[in-house]
Design a protein around this motif. Sequence first.
Motif, PDB file in Angstrom:
ATOM      1  N   ARG A   1       0.838  -1.208   0.000  1.00 59.27           N
ATOM      2  CA  ARG A   1       0.000   0.000   0.000  1.00 59.27           C
ATOM      3  C   ARG A   1       0.867   1.249   0.000  1.00 59.27           C
ATOM      4  O   ARG A   1       0.575   2.229  -0.703  1.00 59.27           O
ATOM      5  CB  ARG A   1      -0.932   0.003   1.213  1.00 59.27           C
TER       6      ARG A   1
ATOM      7  N   ARG B   1       1.838   4.638  -3.362  1.00 61.82           N
ATOM      8  CA  ARG B   1       1.732   6.108  -3.364  1.00 61.82           C
ATOM      9  C   ARG B   1       2.753   6.771  -4.279  1.00 61.82           C
ATOM     10  O   ARG B   1       2.602   7.932  -4.667  1.00 61.82           O
ATOM     11  CB  ARG B   1       1.946   6.644  -1.949  1.00 61.82           C
ATOM     12  N   TYR B   2       3.813   6.035  -4.601  1.00 62.35           N
ATOM     13  CA  TYR B   2       4.937   6.628  -5.323  1.00 62.35           C
ATOM     14  C   TYR B   2       5.024   6.074  -6.741  1.00 62.35           C
ATOM     15  O   TYR B   2       4.600   4.961  -7.028  1.00 62.35           O
ATOM     16  CB  TYR B   2       6.250   6.338  -4.587  1.00 62.35           C
TER      17      TYR B   2
ATOM     18  N   SER C   1       7.235  10.972  -6.821  1.00 59.43           N
ATOM     19  CA  SER C   1       5.867  10.921  -7.318  1.00 59.43           C
ATOM     20  C   SER C   1       5.640  12.086  -8.272  1.00 59.43           C
ATOM     21  O   SER C   1       6.257  13.149  -8.137  1.00 59.43           O
ATOM     22  CB  SER C   1       4.880  11.002  -6.146  1.00 59.43           C
TER      23      SER C   1
ATOM     24  N   ASP D   1       2.940  13.604  -8.278  1.00 63.51           N
ATOM     25  CA  ASP D   1       2.206  14.535  -7.416  1.00 63.51           C
ATOM     26  C   ASP D   1       3.224  15.429  -6.706  1.00 63.51           C
ATOM     27  O   ASP D   1       4.161  14.927  -6.084  1.00 63.51           O
ATOM     28  CB  ASP D   1       1.398  13.735  -6.394  1.00 63.51           C
TER      29      ASP D   1
ATOM     30  N   LEU E   1       5.184  13.117  -0.764  1.00 65.10           N
ATOM     31  CA  LEU E   1       5.338  12.037  -1.733  1.00 65.10           C
ATOM     32  C   LEU E   1       6.645  12.147  -2.509  1.00 65.10           C
ATOM     33  O   LEU E   1       6.875  11.379  -3.445  1.00 65.10           O
ATOM     34  CB  LEU E   1       4.152  12.029  -2.708  1.00 65.10           C
TER      35      LEU E   1
END
Length: 212
Positions: A99, A103-104, A135, A137, A142
């Motif tokens: 999980r 995110r990356y 990332s 983002d 991140l």
Amino acid sequence: MVGPDAADPSRTTDDPGPPTDAGQTPDAGRPAQSARATDPATLARLVDVEAIRDVVRHYCRGIDRMDLALVRSCYHPDAIDDHGTFVGTVDEYLAWVERLLGRYDATFHLVANQLVEVEGDLARSETYGIAHHRSSDPDPKLNLTIGFRFLDRFERRDANGWRIARRVATTEWVQAVTPEQAWPIPDGIGVGRRGPDDPLYGLVPGFPTHGA
């Protein structure tokens, strides 16, 4: 160039030369050092140390390529992992880290100092490292660079060799990477990938892509 032995006819090829300040010839101690290097216990320890370091390196590959089977193979089935915000079994850790990695876009683990101390079938390993997390983002959470240590208890229990029985991961420092610090990778340049499509796995056909 003419050496001192050629200039002094009184010296023979068997002459070890003048004593050093400690009263020993320049070659004194070399046989003992050579004997230690080939001592079976010393060689066995070097093999053990390298095997343990290999486990840590395979762990890093597994994380960065998101090869969770390879990550699992680095642990004993009953191992405990303590990552600070997480403490649990191997299965729980794999679910948690999957999980987290999601995110990356990419991670990149570098290991530096590795101190390994072996006593029979037990070992203690301390690994310094730096982990880059990236990332698309722009959120600073991140896009982090983390200085860490892996503090591992290794055990050799069976024919599978050295595996992690307990890990404590410490965070030493954290830096955020801002969008201004990032630089786009030009088109046409090879990049690492997560999974079996990474260029590594195509180098030698038949080599496994996942841990056993």
